[in-house]
Design a protein around this motif. Structure first.
Motif, PDB file in Angstrom:
ATOM      1  N   GLN A  64     -68.543  24.714 -22.371  1.00 51.59           N
ATOM      2  CA  GLN A  64     -67.117  24.663 -22.702  1.00 51.59           C
ATOM      3  C   GLN A  64     -66.297  23.755 -21.803  1.00 51.59           C
ATOM      4  N   LYS A  65     -66.873  23.339 -20.673  1.00 46.08           N
ATOM      5  CA  LYS A  65     -66.124  22.565 -19.680  1.00 46.08           C
ATOM      6  C   LYS A  65     -64.882  23.311 -19.210  1.00 46.08           C
ATOM      7  N   LEU A  66     -65.017  24.624 -19.132  1.00 49.44           N
ATOM      8  CA  LEU A  66     -63.909  25.470 -18.719  1.00 49.44           C
ATOM      9  C   LEU A  66     -64.400  26.488 -17.701  1.00 49.44           C
ATOM     10  N   GLU A  67     -63.491  26.972 -16.863  1.00 49.84           N
ATOM     11  CA  GLU A  67     -63.803  28.083 -15.982  1.00 49.84           C
ATOM     12  C   GLU A  67     -63.903  29.358 -16.796  1.00 49.84           C
ATOM     13  N   LEU A  68     -64.678  30.309 -16.230  1.00 51.47           N
ATOM     14  CA  LEU A  68     -64.728  31.614 -16.880  1.00 51.47           C
ATOM     15  C   LEU A  68     -63.342  32.223 -16.896  1.00 51.47           C
ATOM     16  N   PRO A  69     -63.039  32.962 -17.921  1.00 49.47           N
ATOM     17  CA  PRO A  69     -61.715  33.582 -17.962  1.00 49.47           C
ATOM     18  C   PRO A  69     -61.465  34.443 -16.727  1.00 49.47           C
ATOM     19  N   VAL A  70     -60.255  34.418 -16.257  1.00 47.41           N
ATOM     20  CA  VAL A  70     -59.903  35.185 -15.055  1.00 47.41           C
ATOM     21  C   VAL A  70     -60.128  36.669 -15.293  1.00 47.41           C
ATOM     22  N   GLY A  71     -59.834  37.140 -16.463  1.00 49.39           N
ATOM     23  CA  GLY A  71     -60.044  38.559 -16.751  1.00 49.39           C
ATOM     24  C   GLY A  71     -61.492  38.959 -16.647  1.00 49.39           C
ATOM     25  N   LEU A  72     -62.388  38.132 -17.179  1.00 47.05           N
ATOM     26  CA  LEU A  72     -63.818  38.439 -17.091  1.00 47.05           C
ATOM     27  C   LEU A  72     -64.282  38.435 -15.649  1.00 47.05           C
ATOM     28  N   ALA A 190     -70.537  24.784  -3.104  1.00 45.89           N
ATOM     29  CA  ALA A 190     -70.911  25.718  -4.165  1.00 45.89           C
ATOM     30  C   ALA A 190     -70.563  27.137  -3.767  1.00 45.89           C
ATOM     31  N   LEU A 191     -70.818  27.508  -2.476  1.00 43.19           N
ATOM     32  CA  LEU A 191     -70.497  28.861  -2.034  1.00 43.19           C
ATOM     33  C   LEU A 191     -68.986  29.077  -2.052  1.00 43.19           C
ATOM     34  N   GLU A 192     -68.280  28.042  -1.636  1.00 45.51           N
ATOM     35  CA  GLU A 192     -66.816  28.174  -1.658  1.00 45.51           C
ATOM     36  C   GLU A 192     -66.314  28.301  -3.089  1.00 45.51           C
ATOM     37  N   ARG A 193     -66.885  27.530  -4.000  1.00 49.24           N
ATOM     38  CA  ARG A 193     -66.479  27.615  -5.395  1.00 49.24           C
ATOM     39  C   ARG A 193     -66.765  29.012  -5.952  1.00 49.24           C
ATOM     40  N   TRP A 194     -67.995  29.583  -5.580  1.00 47.80           N
ATOM     41  CA  TRP A 194     -68.297  30.937  -6.046  1.00 47.80           C
ATOM     42  C   TRP A 194     -67.305  31.927  -5.459  1.00 47.80           C
ATOM     43  N   TRP A 195     -66.971  31.757  -4.214  1.00 52.14           N
ATOM     44  CA  TRP A 195     -66.005  32.661  -3.577  1.00 52.14           C
ATOM     45  C   TRP A 195     -64.640  32.563  -4.269  1.00 52.14           C
ATOM     46  N   ASN A 196     -64.214  31.327  -4.543  1.00 53.19           N
ATOM     47  CA  ASN A 196     -62.924  31.148  -5.221  1.00 53.19           C
ATOM     48  C   ASN A 196     -62.953  31.716  -6.631  1.00 53.19           C
ATOM     49  N   ALA A 197     -64.114  31.607  -7.279  1.00 57.03           N
ATOM     50  CA  ALA A 197     -64.203  32.042  -8.661  1.00 57.03           C
ATOM     51  C   ALA A 197     -64.297  33.542  -8.791  1.00 57.03           C
ATOM     52  N   PHE A 198     -65.258  34.175  -8.016  1.00 57.52           N
ATOM     53  CA  PHE A 198     -65.580  35.580  -8.258  1.00 57.52           C
ATOM     54  C   PHE A 198     -64.993  36.533  -7.233  1.00 57.52           C
ATOM     55  N   GLU A 202     -59.557  32.609  -8.621  1.00 55.93           N
ATOM     56  CA  GLU A 202     -58.608  31.535  -8.870  1.00 55.93           C
ATOM     57  C   GLU A 202     -58.776  31.004 -10.293  1.00 55.93           C
ATOM     58  N   GLU A 203     -57.660  30.442 -10.839  1.00 53.37           N
ATOM     59  CA  GLU A 203     -57.694  29.965 -12.219  1.00 53.37           C
ATOM     60  C   GLU A 203     -58.572  28.727 -12.359  1.00 53.37           C
ATOM     61  N   SER A 204     -58.515  27.839 -11.382  1.00 59.20           N
ATOM     62  CA  SER A 204     -59.326  26.620 -11.423  1.00 59.20           C
ATOM     63  C   SER A 204     -60.086  26.521 -10.108  1.00 59.20           C
ATOM     64  N   TYR A 205     -61.382  26.383 -10.204  1.00 59.57           N
ATOM     65  CA  TYR A 205     -62.206  26.338  -9.002  1.00 59.57           C
ATOM     66  C   TYR A 205     -63.297  25.292  -9.078  1.00 59.57           C
ATOM     67  N   HIS A 206     -63.530  24.703 -10.262  1.00 60.74           N
ATOM     68  CA  HIS A 206     -64.545  23.660 -10.374  1.00 60.74           C
ATOM     69  C   HIS A 206     -63.974  22.329  -9.894  1.00 60.74           C
ATOM     70  N   LEU A 207     -64.775  21.604  -9.164  1.00 61.81           N
ATOM     71  CA  LEU A 207     -64.400  20.264  -8.725  1.00 61.81           C
ATOM     72  C   LEU A 207     -64.866  19.281  -9.791  1.00 61.81           C
ATOM     73  N   ARG A 208     -63.909  18.882 -10.654  1.00 62.10           N
ATOM     74  CA  ARG A 208     -64.261  18.014 -11.756  1.00 62.10           C
ATOM     75  C   ARG A 208     -64.231  16.555 -11.316  1.00 62.10           C
ATOM     76  N   ARG A 229     -43.361  23.948 -20.376  1.00 61.41           N
ATOM     77  CA  ARG A 229     -44.222  25.065 -19.990  1.00 61.41           C
ATOM     78  C   ARG A 229     -43.453  26.366 -20.124  1.00 61.41           C
ATOM     79  N   ASP A 230     -44.133  27.330 -20.690  1.00 60.02           N
ATOM     80  CA  ASP A 230     -43.622  28.691 -20.781  1.00 60.02           C
ATOM     81  C   ASP A 230     -44.765  29.620 -20.390  1.00 60.02           C
ATOM     82  N   GLY A 231     -44.880  29.861 -19.078  1.00 60.69           N
ATOM     83  CA  GLY A 231     -46.043  30.582 -18.583  1.00 60.69           C
ATOM     84  C   GLY A 231     -47.274  29.697 -18.686  1.00 60.69           C
ATOM     85  N   ASP A 232     -48.278  30.167 -19.392  1.00 58.86           N
ATOM     86  CA  ASP A 232     -49.490  29.377 -19.621  1.00 58.86           C
ATOM     87  C   ASP A 232     -49.394  28.513 -20.874  1.00 58.86           C
ATOM     88  N   ASP A 233     -48.298  28.595 -21.587  1.00 59.99           N
ATOM     89  CA  ASP A 233     -48.150  27.858 -22.844  1.00 59.99           C
ATOM     90  C   ASP A 233     -47.565  26.487 -22.554  1.00 59.99           C
TER      91      ASP A 233
END
Length: 816
Positions: A64-72, A190-198, A202-208, A229-233
């Protein structure tokens, strides 16, 4: 050696020191072993969870080229925390702090060291006492304790443990730790990205390696419009029906990884419509690191997702269509120039139905335009300026690019943004410098006040004639009208008066006592201010004015000459000029209107040139016309005679047709019809010719009267003996003859008896011929009189010639 105490009713065994040391050492080692095994298990589980979640994240990102949803990720974090706490408590804390009884340790030793032969457990349980059975029991217990103590001194506690599972856990945990170290080396961060992600979620953690910035190119003017912008919209309000141009830019500079941003070869754009359908388009990058995507004539709201390289829009870009700004109605509140008189006569509020309005020049109008939605600003572009404003102020930009604050026009928009209001004035780009109209000097007109009205200084913006006002609307949705509304303002110049006049009862040759009657009308688009005559004598260059005889009604839109007094038509009297024979006189009618911008318009009609002649010369000219009229008159009588003869010939034919009845020849019936039609046409032509002859004779009579030719009884006699009888013949006898012939034609056409009708027609035509011959005698008598006058004129001319010759001979004899 241990001591045994024999106390009734129980027997206690005191544990030997070697037994106590062995049990304590084994207890400690059991705790260490359990805690170490638990820690290794927790470590293995933690590293396994790391790789599992990292794999899920990597797979999701690859797809998907997207981060996992924050809720998940929040749910996973809660599960990891719960599982980790459970593992630590279960496998570390519980073994560390749980109570291990001596009997459990003794049984463990007994199981692994058979040489104790239950002596160790007996010794341990004896510490709590045995029932006193007898003196032999005590000695046996004592010996058992001694033997257990001896064996305890010879065994090792480590032999109890199987270190194989622990070693396996250590190896597994070590390998897993090595994998983490290798991952951190191969993929730094990679460890820092995992820490930021899980952990930090954080909403964005991949270094694109790629990223895009988005904006809309809006028309007109290729305006750059950022997404709201209206929130995430992220959304953009787009004019319905207009083209949508989405620009995706790869920014310059380095990414967070320290490398320049990578420009993908192409970007995938997915357009999601309201019904759920998806259209996919691939666009290539341009040389300036940009991707351009265009949706033509967008009518419905859509969502746009973009995938380029390893970048994908976190949230869809929502395009919401809105109604573009437009003008519903336009109304002009006009103040017309005073000279038009329209402020009192015409409606000053003009609703505009089309795209053009025509107004008199120098009309001031307050434009009030109602829009279909609230506006935040508006621009009105004309040929010479640009007016821009909002609800609080407005400015004008003339051609020299100077900003001028127009307080008189502030604000350009109403407080609710629904009405555009501005004040304009229709003007002309060029004005004549000299006299108005066709060059006629207004000051030379009679009874005309040439003082120009002073125009007050106007605060209205000048709009040149035939220019177009273009309205660029900018509404509260940040939508600008791509195609401007336009209103063409056409200035109506005040036209000079239109003069349509002619002389009546006078020719180009007149006597010195003549009066020149003028008929016709003078018209103006708004109102006449003055009118009169102008004349020139011979080679004069300056026109001399002369007023009308009747009072001229100032302000009238149309004036008929002589309208003031029907009994006194407008006339130009020649006698006051005291002209002599041979001179020329040019007379023209002039008129001026009440225009004051810049000057009144004046018109001079085409001058009519007259030549002054003597009475005899004029009579000779009139006699020549009279000769021609007499010839025409005689030709009319001859034509009527032919009509009579034609009817007489077919009277016999009509009787023959009646006698033969149905057996009559068709040639006879056709001949009757043709005769009736032919005679009727001839009668009508001759009636018209008689009317023309009568009018020509009346013209001669009028010239005799207007030129004051003596005797005046001559003109009245001609009118009484010729003109009036001719008119009387055309009105009654000719009409009777025409009716008779028409009845004959109807009867002949329908096949009825026509002999009596032919006889009546012959009688009526004969009556007309008889009356015309009587009038012809009067014409001939008048001709004889004119011949006598002409002979007299010749005699007078001959006498004058002889007199002049005599004077010349006398002068020669005297030596002059």
């Amino acid at each position: 050696m241990s001591d045994i105490s024999f106390n009734n009713p129980t027997t206690l065994i005191v544990q030997p020191s070697a037994v106590r040391s062995l049990i304590a050492a084994l207890r400690l080692k059991v705790r260490r072993y359990s805690v170490l095994a638990g820690l290794l298990q927790v470590l293995i589980a933690a590293i396994a969870v790391f790789w599992l979640t990292s794999g899920i994240d990597a797979g999701w990102f690859a797809l998907q080229k997207l981060e996992l949803p924050v809720g998940l990720r929040s749910i996973l974090l809660a599960a990891m925390l719960g599982g980790g706490v459970w593992l630590i408590v279960r496998h570390v804390l519980v073994p560390m702090f749980s109570r291990i009884r001596d009997t459990d340790v003794a049984l463990l030793l007994e199981r692994h060291f058979p040489q104790f032969q239950d002596r160790l457990i007996t010794t341990v349980e004896g510490a709590h006492g045995y029932p006193a059975i007898g003196p032999v029991v005590g000695s046996m217990l004592k010996r058992t304790a001694d033997q257990a103590n001896t064996v305890a001194g010879n065994v090792q506690p480590d032999d109890v443990f199987d270190f194989g599972p622990l070693k396996k856990r250590g190896v597994v945990s070590g390998l897993l730790l090595l994998s983490l170290v290798g991952c951190s080396v191969v993929r730094p961060g990679a460890l820092e990205r995992w820490w930021n992600a899980f952990v930090l979620c954080e909403e964005s953690y991949h270094l694109r390696t790629s990223t895009l910035d988005f904006f809309i190119v809006a028309q007109p003017g290729d305006r750059r419009v950022e997404f709201r912008r209206d929130g995430d919209d992220h959304f953009h309000l787009h004019a319905r029906g207009a083209d949508l141009e989405l620009v995706m830019v790869v920014p310059w500079g380095d990414s967070p990884a320290g490398q320049p941003w990578v420009v993908p070869e192409r970007a995938r754009v997915d357009v999601i419509r309201s019904d759920g359908t998806i259209s996919r388009t691939y666009v290539s990058a341009t040389t300036d690191n940009r991707f351009r995507f265009i949706l033509t004539r967008l009518q419905e709201p859509v969502s746009i997702e973009v995938l380029a390289g390893d970048y994908r829009t976190p949230q869809p870009l929502n395009i919401r269509t809105v109604t573009p700004p437009d003008i519903d109605t336009i109304q002009l509140d006009c103040r017309y120039p005073a000279y038009t008189g329209w402020n009192e006569q015409m409606e000053t509020s003009i609703p505009i139905q089309g795209s053009e309005v025509a107004l008199p020049l120098e009309t001031e109008f307050r434009l009030q335009a109602i829009s279909n939605k609230p506006l935040q600003s508006v621009r009105i572009v004309a040929d010479g300026f640009e007016l821009a404003g909002d609800r609080s102020s407005c400015t004008i930009t003339p051609r020299n690019d100077q900003q001028i604050e127009l307080r008189e026009h502030s604000p350009l928009l109403s407080p609710d943004g629904m009405m555009i209001e501005a004040l304009f004035r229709v003007t002309t780009s060029s004005r004549p410098e000299g006299p108005a109209g066709d060059g006629t000097d207004v000051a030379s007109l009679p009874d005309h006040d040439s003082t120009e009205a002073e125009n007050p200084v106007s605060l209205a913006l000048p709009v040149s004639s035939n220019s177009t006002l273009r309205f660029f609307l900018h509404d509260e949705d940040d939508v600008t009208s791509a195609t401007p509304e336009s209103l063409r303002v056409r200035g109506i110049p005040d036209k000079p008066p239109v003069i349509g006049t002619r002389t009546k009862g006078i020719g180009n040759s007149i006597t010195r006592r003549a009066v020149i009657p003028m008929t016709g009308t003078i018209q103006d688009d708004y109102g006449l201010q003055s009118a009169g005559f102008q004349f020139l004598v011979d080679d004069e260059t300056e026109w001399r004015p002369r007023p009308f005889r009747n009072v001229f009604p100032t302000g009238a839109a149309a004036y008929r000459l002589g309208e003031g007094d029907a009994s006194k038509p407008e006339q130009f009297s020649v006698q006051p000029l005291d002209l002599t024979e041979g001179q020329t006189l040019a007379v023209a009618v002039v008129a001026a209107d009440g225009c004051t911008i810049p000057k009144p318009n004046a018109t001079r009609a085409e001058p009519i040139v007259f030549r002054i002649v003597s009475n005899e010369e004029l009579l000779a000219l009139l006699y020549s016309r009279e000769i021609n009229l007499r010839r025409r008159f005689e030709e009319v009588i001859q034509e009527l005679q032919r009509v009579k003869e034609d009817l007489q010939f077919h009277e016999d034919v009509a009787r023959r047709v009646e006698d033969d009845g149905a057996n009559s020849k068709s040639e006879d019936r056709i001949g009757l019809t043709t005769c009736a039609t032919r005679c009727g046409n001839r009668l009508r032509r001759q009636s018209n010719e008689l009317t023309a002859v009568a009018e020509s004779f009346e013209e001669i009579v009028a010239q005799l009267i207007n030129n004051a030719i003596p005797p005046q009884q001559l003109a009245e006699a001609m009118r009484t003996d010729i003109v009036r009888p001719l008119l009387a013949v055309t009105e009654e006898p000719m009409n009777m003859a025409d009716r008779s012939v028409s009845e004959f034609r109807v009867a002949a056409t329908s096949g009825k008896a026509a002999s009596q009708l032919v006889a009546v027609s012959i009688r009526d035509v004969s009556s007309v011929i008889a009356e015309l011959r009587g009038i012809l005698e009067s014409v001939r008598d008048m001709a004889e009189f004119h011949e006598a006058l002409r002979d007299l004129k010749d005699i007078l001319e001959e006498q004058q010639r002889i007199l002049n010759e005599t004077k010349r001979e006398q002068n020669n004899d005297l030596g002059f």
